[in-house]
Design a protein around this motif. Structure first.
Motif, short mmCIF file in Angstrom:
data_model
loop_
_atom_site.label_atom_id
_atom_site.label_comp_id
_atom_site.label_asym_id
_atom_site.label_seq_id
_atom_site.Cartn_x
_atom_site.Cartn_y
_atom_site.Cartn_z
N PRO A 61 -49.52 -87.02 7.95
CA PRO A 61 -48.00 -86.67 7.62
C PRO A 61 -47.18 -87.67 8.75
O PRO A 61 -47.68 -87.77 9.68
CB PRO A 61 -47.97 -85.27 7.87
N PRO A 63 -44.15 -88.27 11.05
CA PRO A 63 -43.47 -87.65 11.86
C PRO A 63 -41.92 -87.54 11.90
O PRO A 63 -41.19 -87.99 12.46
CB PRO A 63 -43.83 -88.50 13.42
N SER A 64 -41.86 -86.75 10.72
CA SER A 64 -40.34 -86.41 10.35
C SER A 64 -40.06 -85.02 10.71
O SER A 64 -40.99 -84.12 10.27
CB SER A 64 -40.03 -86.65 8.97
N ILE A 65 -38.91 -84.85 11.55
CA ILE A 65 -38.40 -83.43 11.41
C ILE A 65 -36.87 -83.00 11.01
O ILE A 65 -36.25 -84.01 11.18
CB ILE A 65 -38.50 -82.97 13.06
N ASP A 66 -37.00 -82.05 10.27
CA ASP A 66 -35.57 -81.59 9.99
C ASP A 66 -34.77 -81.06 11.08
O ASP A 66 -35.10 -80.13 11.69
CB ASP A 66 -35.65 -80.44 8.81
N SER A 79 -43.04 -74.88 12.21
CA SER A 79 -42.07 -75.57 11.19
C SER A 79 -43.01 -76.49 10.59
O SER A 79 -42.69 -76.89 9.44
CB SER A 79 -40.79 -76.23 11.58
N ARG A 80 -44.11 -77.03 11.20
CA ARG A 80 -44.97 -77.96 10.46
C ARG A 80 -46.59 -77.69 10.79
O ARG A 80 -47.43 -78.37 11.47
CB ARG A 80 -44.67 -79.45 11.19
N ASP A 82 -48.66 -78.36 8.56
CA ASP A 82 -49.56 -79.25 8.11
C ASP A 82 -49.77 -80.26 9.22
O ASP A 82 -50.74 -81.21 9.04
CB ASP A 82 -48.77 -80.30 7.11
N VAL A 83 -49.12 -80.29 10.35
CA VAL A 83 -49.36 -81.08 11.52
C VAL A 83 -49.96 -80.65 12.73
O VAL A 83 -51.15 -81.01 13.30
CB VAL A 83 -47.97 -81.80 12.22
N TRP A 108 -46.46 -88.56 17.36
CA TRP A 108 -45.87 -87.14 17.62
C TRP A 108 -45.66 -86.85 19.04
O TRP A 108 -44.86 -85.91 19.23
CB TRP A 108 -46.68 -86.12 17.02
#
Length: 198
Positions: A61, A63-66, A79-80, A82-83, A108
């Motif tokens: 995945p 490394p993007s964060i809302d 929040s992640r 999957d990570v 990350w």
């Protein structure tokens, strides 16, 4: 050269090209040279040039964060899934941020650093995913692992520090404990501690 001879040379060139592609994944082989002018045909050269080893990092995945969502490190980890496997604290007070297997910690770390806010922390990669550990925890809470399981008081949590499921109870027999450890191995950590039944 006869048609049969040219076909043989072409086959040898294709086999050599394939060997070079395999070698390129292990070393730096480069593009194979044609055996002679008749072997370098238009139908083999583009195929060799297009073949490349699979990029394993492409499956991880991004490394993007809302930025509107996480407010702190715990929120980031939650929040992640999957990570991250989770967030824990080891005995010396260092915060452990555990990643799922296959996640490259490099991209990350800066994100974790930003949300840690100066708190002492360590990023680790678990050998089991959050999904695997949650599955084990669900099996244990189903209480089918022992005829006595429905009457035993115990607590189960996913422990990111040990990358295992932690089962706490002071009511397990030695046989039950041995059977659980044989079944789950180091994916399970058993802690002898009193737990009140909910």
């Amino acid at each position: 050269m006869s048609e049969r001879g040219a076909a043989t040379v072409r086959a040898v060139a294709i086999i050599a090209a394939g060997a070079c592609v395999v070698a390129a994944a292990l070393a730096a082989c480069g593009r194979p040279r044609a055996l002679d002018a008749s072997a370098a045909t238009e139908d083999t050269a583009p195929r060799v040039a297009a073949v490349r080893p699979p990029d394993a990092a492409a499956k991880a995945p991004e490394p993007s964060i809302d930025i509107s969502r996480p407010t702190d490190l715990a929120d980031l980890v939650a929040s992640r899934p999957d990570v991250f496997v989770g967030l824990g604290v080891e005995r010396r007070g260092v915060v452990i941020v555990a990643l799922n297997p296959g996640i490259d910690p490099g991209p990350w770390r800066p994100i974790v650093d930003r949300y840690a806010g100066g708190q002492s922390h360590l990023v680790t990669v678990c050998t089991r995913s959050l999904r695997e550990l949650t599955g084990i925890a669900n099996e244990l809470t189903a209480r089918r692992w022992s005829p006595r399981a429905t009457s035993i008081s115990f607590a189960v949590v996913t422990d990111p520090v040990t990358c295992s499921v932690q089962l706490s109870s002071d009511q397990l027999t030695d046989e039950e404990q041995a059977a659980l450890l044989e079944r789950y191995g180091d994916a399970l950590t058993i802690v002898r501690a009193a737990v009140s039944r909910a």
